[in-house]
Design a protein around this motif. Sequence first.
Motif, PDB file in Angstrom:
ATOM      1  N   ALA A 188       0.828  -1.210   0.000  1.00 42.58           N
ATOM      2  CA  ALA A 188       0.000   0.000   0.000  1.00 42.58           C
ATOM      3  C   ALA A 188       0.859   1.255   0.000  1.00 42.58           C
ATOM      4  CB  ALA A 188      -0.928  -0.001   1.205  1.00 42.58           C
ATOM      5  N   TYR A 189       1.978   1.194   0.692  1.00 45.69           N
ATOM      6  CA  TYR A 189       2.884   2.349   0.741  1.00 45.69           C
ATOM      7  C   TYR A 189       3.413   2.649  -0.655  1.00 45.69           C
ATOM      8  CZ  TYR A 189       6.336   5.486   2.889  1.00 45.69           C
ATOM      9  OH  TYR A 189       7.071   6.589   3.264  1.00 45.69           O
ATOM     10  N   TRP A 190       3.803   1.602  -1.398  1.00 48.30           N
ATOM     11  CA  TRP A 190       4.276   1.804  -2.762  1.00 48.30           C
ATOM     12  C   TRP A 190       3.160   2.357  -3.639  1.00 48.30           C
ATOM     13  CZ3 TRP A 190       9.073   1.917  -4.581  1.00 48.30           C
ATOM     14  CH2 TRP A 190      10.093   1.259  -3.890  1.00 48.30           C
ATOM     15  N   PHE A 191       1.967   1.789  -3.516  1.00 54.02           N
ATOM     16  CA  PHE A 191       0.841   2.291  -4.307  1.00 54.02           C
ATOM     17  C   PHE A 191       0.592   3.767  -4.019  1.00 54.02           C
ATOM     18  CE2 PHE A 191      -1.098  -2.133  -4.813  1.00 54.02           C
ATOM     19  CZ  PHE A 191      -0.981  -2.147  -6.184  1.00 54.02           C
ATOM     20  N   ASP A 214      -2.724  -1.510  12.334  1.00 50.95           N
ATOM     21  CA  ASP A 214      -2.265  -0.347  13.093  1.00 50.95           C
ATOM     22  C   ASP A 214      -0.842   0.039  12.682  1.00 50.95           C
ATOM     23  OD1 ASP A 214      -4.630  -0.117  14.489  1.00 50.95           O
ATOM     24  OD2 ASP A 214      -3.908  -1.189  16.259  1.00 50.95           O
ATOM     25  N   ASP A 215       0.003  -0.977  12.465  1.00 45.65           N
ATOM     26  CA  ASP A 215       1.365  -0.695  12.016  1.00 45.65           C
ATOM     27  C   ASP A 215       1.351  -0.055  10.633  1.00 45.65           C
ATOM     28  OD1 ASP A 215       2.363  -1.753  14.346  1.00 45.65           O
ATOM     29  OD2 ASP A 215       2.959  -3.674  13.469  1.00 45.65           O
ATOM     30  N   ALA A 216       0.467  -0.547   9.770  1.00 47.80           N
ATOM     31  CA  ALA A 216       0.360   0.030   8.432  1.00 47.80           C
ATOM     32  C   ALA A 216      -0.024   1.500   8.503  1.00 47.80           C
ATOM     33  CB  ALA A 216      -0.678  -0.745   7.612  1.00 47.80           C
ATOM     34  N   ARG A 217      -0.954   1.805   9.364  1.00 46.40           N
ATOM     35  CA  ARG A 217      -1.385   3.195   9.516  1.00 46.40           C
ATOM     36  C   ARG A 217      -0.211   4.062   9.983  1.00 46.40           C
ATOM     37  NH1 ARG A 217      -5.221   2.210  12.453  1.00 46.40           N
ATOM     38  NH2 ARG A 217      -7.004   2.456  11.042  1.00 46.40           N
ATOM     39  N   GLU A 218       0.566   3.551  10.919  1.00 45.46           N
ATOM     40  CA  GLU A 218       1.706   4.312  11.428  1.00 45.46           C
ATOM     41  C   GLU A 218       2.740   4.567  10.329  1.00 45.46           C
ATOM     42  OE1 GLU A 218       5.391   3.868  14.610  1.00 45.46           O
ATOM     43  OE2 GLU A 218       3.643   2.562  14.804  1.00 45.46           O
ATOM     44  N   TYR A 219       3.057   3.531   9.548  1.00 44.40           N
ATOM     45  CA  TYR A 219       4.034   3.714   8.475  1.00 44.40           C
ATOM     46  C   TYR A 219       3.559   4.754   7.460  1.00 44.40           C
ATOM     47  CZ  TYR A 219       6.707  -0.452   9.915  1.00 44.40           C
ATOM     48  OH  TYR A 219       7.490  -1.351  10.605  1.00 44.40           O
ATOM     49  N   ALA A 271      -0.931   8.931   4.703  1.00 40.84           N
ATOM     50  CA  ALA A 271      -2.133   8.442   5.379  1.00 40.84           C
ATOM     51  C   ALA A 271      -3.397   9.109   4.854  1.00 40.84           C
ATOM     52  CB  ALA A 271      -2.019   8.646   6.887  1.00 40.84           C
ATOM     53  N   ASP A 272      -3.262  10.320   4.307  1.00 35.93           N
ATOM     54  CA  ASP A 272      -4.446  11.026   3.814  1.00 35.93           C
ATOM     55  C   ASP A 272      -4.969  10.429   2.519  1.00 35.93           C
ATOM     56  OD1 ASP A 272      -2.260  11.821   2.333  1.00 35.93           O
ATOM     57  OD2 ASP A 272      -2.886  13.921   2.186  1.00 35.93           O
ATOM     58  N   ARG A 273      -4.203   9.536   1.891  1.00 40.56           N
ATOM     59  CA  ARG A 273      -4.693   8.857   0.686  1.00 40.56           C
ATOM     60  C   ARG A 273      -4.861   7.359   0.931  1.00 40.56           C
ATOM     61  NH1 ARG A 273       0.368  10.619  -3.063  1.00 40.56           N
ATOM     62  NH2 ARG A 273      -0.048  12.536  -1.918  1.00 40.56           N
ATOM     63  N   ALA A 274      -5.064   6.980   2.202  1.00 35.81           N
ATOM     64  CA  ALA A 274      -5.235   5.576   2.571  1.00 35.81           C
ATOM     65  C   ALA A 274      -6.482   5.408   3.416  1.00 35.81           C
ATOM     66  CB  ALA A 274      -4.019   5.076   3.337  1.00 35.81           C
ATOM     67  N   ARG A 275      -7.162   4.269   3.214  1.00 37.41           N
ATOM     68  CA  ARG A 275      -8.294   3.893   4.053  1.00 37.41           C
ATOM     69  C   ARG A 275      -7.989   2.514   4.622  1.00 37.41           C
ATOM     70  NH1 ARG A 275     -14.482   4.793   2.288  1.00 37.41           N
ATOM     71  NH2 ARG A 275     -13.574   6.872   2.180  1.00 37.41           N
TER      72      ARG A 275
END
Length: 218
Positions: free
Chosen positions: A68-71, A92-97, A104-108
């Motif tokens: 998701a980070y790469w996307f 939760d770790d994904a949200r932190e990264y 984070a503003d382009r992730a759900r």
Amino acid sequence: MTVPDDVETFAATVGPERDAVLEEMDERAAETGFPTVGPVVGGWLQQFAGLVDAERVFEFGSGFGYSAYWFARGLPADGEVVLTEVDEDELDDAREYLERGGYADRARFELGDAIETVDDYEAPVDVVLIDNEKDRYVEAFEAVREKVPVGGVVLADNMTAGPFDFEEIHRLVVEGGDSDDANATGVADYLARVGGDDDFVTTLLALGEGVAVSRRVS
């Protein structure tokens, strides 16, 4: 079957440069053995998001947010990558990264079963990554297929390596027959399903653990 290390290293050198957060995530994967797509395929995920001008990406299985980070790096500021994960700590770790990277503003972040979650999202879903249980790959494709517009792509990881022997998946795909390996059978069934779908053209990206790339053409 895996790509030789020197080819992977060369491809990573040519590909997009990792930032400090991605380097930390790669270190975590190496230390813990957590399966991620790795930086070479990661660079392609970023590339795919840009190539199709994606506004929304949906992931079936996100782990601690590596893919998701790469996307997210390939999405516009108002784009969205939907992460799905059944493990709350990993989510939760994904949200932190993603927060630390400024994405984070382009992730759900969706906690729960991805195949149930995707029903809550309307079309279009421009890029899909299927990376959940291998025996549910076909189910995942069926759940999202009608949401993918012409020009969109469905990516599926672990086509040549993963929780099965390459010889087994090779036999199933090339020769046919049955197998006691549910993971290999799931991948073979998936390749047969997308390969037989006239609305999609499928090719294999032979990097990392193998990614099937299915582009919607009609």
